[in-house]
Design an enzyme around this catalytic site. Structure first.
Site, PDB file in Angstrom:
ATOM      1  N   ASP A 185      -6.110  -7.337  -6.254  1.00  0.00           N
ATOM      2  CA  ASP A 185      -5.608  -8.371  -5.033  1.00  0.00           C
ATOM      3  C   ASP A 185      -6.899  -9.423  -4.543  1.00  0.00           C
ATOM      4  O   ASP A 185      -7.579  -9.078  -3.779  1.00  0.00           O
ATOM      5  CB  ASP A 185      -5.471  -7.429  -3.843  1.00  0.00           C
ATOM      6  N   CYS A 199      -2.533 -14.527  -3.227  1.00  0.00           N
ATOM      7  CA  CYS A 199      -2.255 -14.929  -1.744  1.00  0.00           C
ATOM      8  C   CYS A 199      -2.388 -16.392  -1.589  1.00  0.00           C
ATOM      9  O   CYS A 199      -2.383 -16.996  -0.626  1.00  0.00           O
ATOM     10  CB  CYS A 199      -2.852 -14.132  -0.744  1.00  0.00           C
ATOM     11  N   ARG A 203       0.742  -1.143   0.135  1.00  0.00           N
ATOM     12  CA  ARG A 203      -0.051  -0.103   0.010  1.00  0.00           C
ATOM     13  C   ARG A 203       0.830   1.223   0.089  1.00  0.00           C
ATOM     14  O   ARG A 203       0.390   2.155  -0.770  1.00  0.00           O
ATOM     15  CB  ARG A 203      -1.155   0.021   1.354  1.00  0.00           C
TER      16      ARG A 203
END
Length: 394
Positions: free
Chosen positions: A297, A337, A206
């Site tokens: 994401d 992920c 971020r």
């Protein structure tokens, strides 16, 4: 003390200090869920102390490779102190920190995050569950905090034969928190949402998003799978003119709006879409919309190797759409992920997506989990998060 005897030749991974013993490696021996066992080679040589899990394919998770060590209250306090000592030295610019990261901190199946004055723990293994009270006491003693909330509702508990468990373990009070990260304020609720309430592992990504937004001077940014708006706040902080955030969770988007307001940004600079990401990207393409930067994401698409082929197709599809929607000279922040998707495979998937989109692209940076999410050198399975920052050549 009960003993687990391995089959001949199955001790090699333990000799390299890998912390798992799979059911197929065991010749004989069993124990109660979470009970500490002595693991021996076929010849009777000591290998490790571990926690037994009769319902799991990972039948033993190792506590220690030191035969002289005892798995007791002092052991857990030592491990917690060591984990927190590392975080103290990392100088993390946030009061939202991963304090314990499972096997990589020598505490298999245990995850502990700190959000200000509140600790949140996930007990994801039979061993961590059996010693929950000792671990909770150690956490409060070492941190000096008084509030500990349990979020043991991840699917991995089912593999261990454990039911979900949530609620206050120590202390009580409101479950909503506001943390400080990279100079921003971010709200979350530890009783709700993904993981323990927030994605601390993306903290550095971020910050990088904010910095690159500032350097490139992006106007329109698209944040896909935006959750509670961490990347949205980052892009706005970097000076983006407008950020479009897409997520299929209305409550997450509502919190994203709150986080935008918490940081004093004009709501007119944001659009929030409660929608399916892939369908939205296709609609944007049909409308002729383009973006200067796009964040992809997604949630874990490959929870295990059995889901890998389907997940690879899904990652390629969404990245292909992302590349098509990028302005020439724009940047794609893309992440996975899924532990089953390795770093090399992920790059191949993204490269294939760029090729199918007819785009030439260059990797500007590689991202992983923030440093408070370490990976044990002998435990590559712990490296689950990987990301690429990719520039579309003009």
């Amino acid at each position: 003390m009960k003993t687990i005897r391995l089959k001949a030749g199955k001790e090699r991974s333990l000799l390299r200090h890998h912390p798992w013993v799979f059911d197929g490696a065991i010749d004989r021996g069993r124990a109660d869920p979470g009970e500490t066992v002595r693991v021996e080679s076929a010849e009777g040589r000591f290998l490790a102390w571990g926690a037994y899990a009769p319902s799991s394919k990972i039948r033993v998770r190792v506590w220690s490779f030191d035969e002289a060590e005892r798995i007791d209250a002092e052991f857990f306090e030592r491990r917690v102190r060591a984990a927190l000592g590392l975080r103290d030295r990392l100088a993390i610019d946030s009061d939202g920190v991963r304090l314990v990261h499972g096997e990589s901190d020598g505490l298999p199946g245990l995850v502990v995050d700190r959000y200000g004055d509140t600790l949140v723990a996930q007990f994801g293994s039979s061993g961590a569950e059996r010693h929950k009270a000792l671990i909770a006491d150690a956490l409060l003693r070492v941190t000096g905090l008084r509030r500990l909330y349990e979020r043991s509702d991840a699917s991995v508990r089912q593999l261990e034969g454990l039911p979900p468990a949530t609620g206050w373990l120590r202390g009580d009070g409101p479950t909503e928190c506001v943390i400080h990260e990279n100079g921003w304020r971010l709200s979350l609720d530890v009783a709700e949402g993904h993981k323990t309430g927030y994605y601390l592992d993306q903290r550095d990504s971020r910050r990088a998003c904010a910095e690159l937004t500032r350097r490139f001077g992006w106007g329109d940014v698209l944040n896909c799978y935006s959750y509670t708006g961490g990347f949205t706040v980052a892009a706005l902080a970097g000076g983006a003119r407008h950020v479009t955030s897409i997520d299929s969770s209305g409550p997450a988007l509502e919190r994203a709006r709150r986080n935008v307001a918490l940081n004093g940004f004009d709501a007119a600079r944001c659009t929030f879409l409660d929608a399916d990401v892939n369908a939205s990207l296709r609609a944007f393409w049909a409308e002729g919309r383009r973006f200067d930067a796009i964040v992809l994401d997604p949630p874990k698409l490959a929870p295990s190797a059995a889901h890998l082929e389907r997940a690879a197709r899904a990652y390629k599809d969404v990245n292909r759409l992302g590349f098509k929607l990028l302005q020439p000279g724009g940047v794609l922040f893309t992440y996975s992920c899924s532990g089953a998707v390795g770093v090399e495979l992920f790059q191949k998937i993204v490269a294939s997506a760029a090729h199918e989109a007819g785009v030439e692209a260059t990797i500007l940076a590689r991202h992983g989990g923030a440093p408070d999410h370490p990976t044990g050198l002998a435990f590559p399975e712990g490296e689950y998060l990987k990301g690429l920052v990719v520039w579309r050549r003009p």
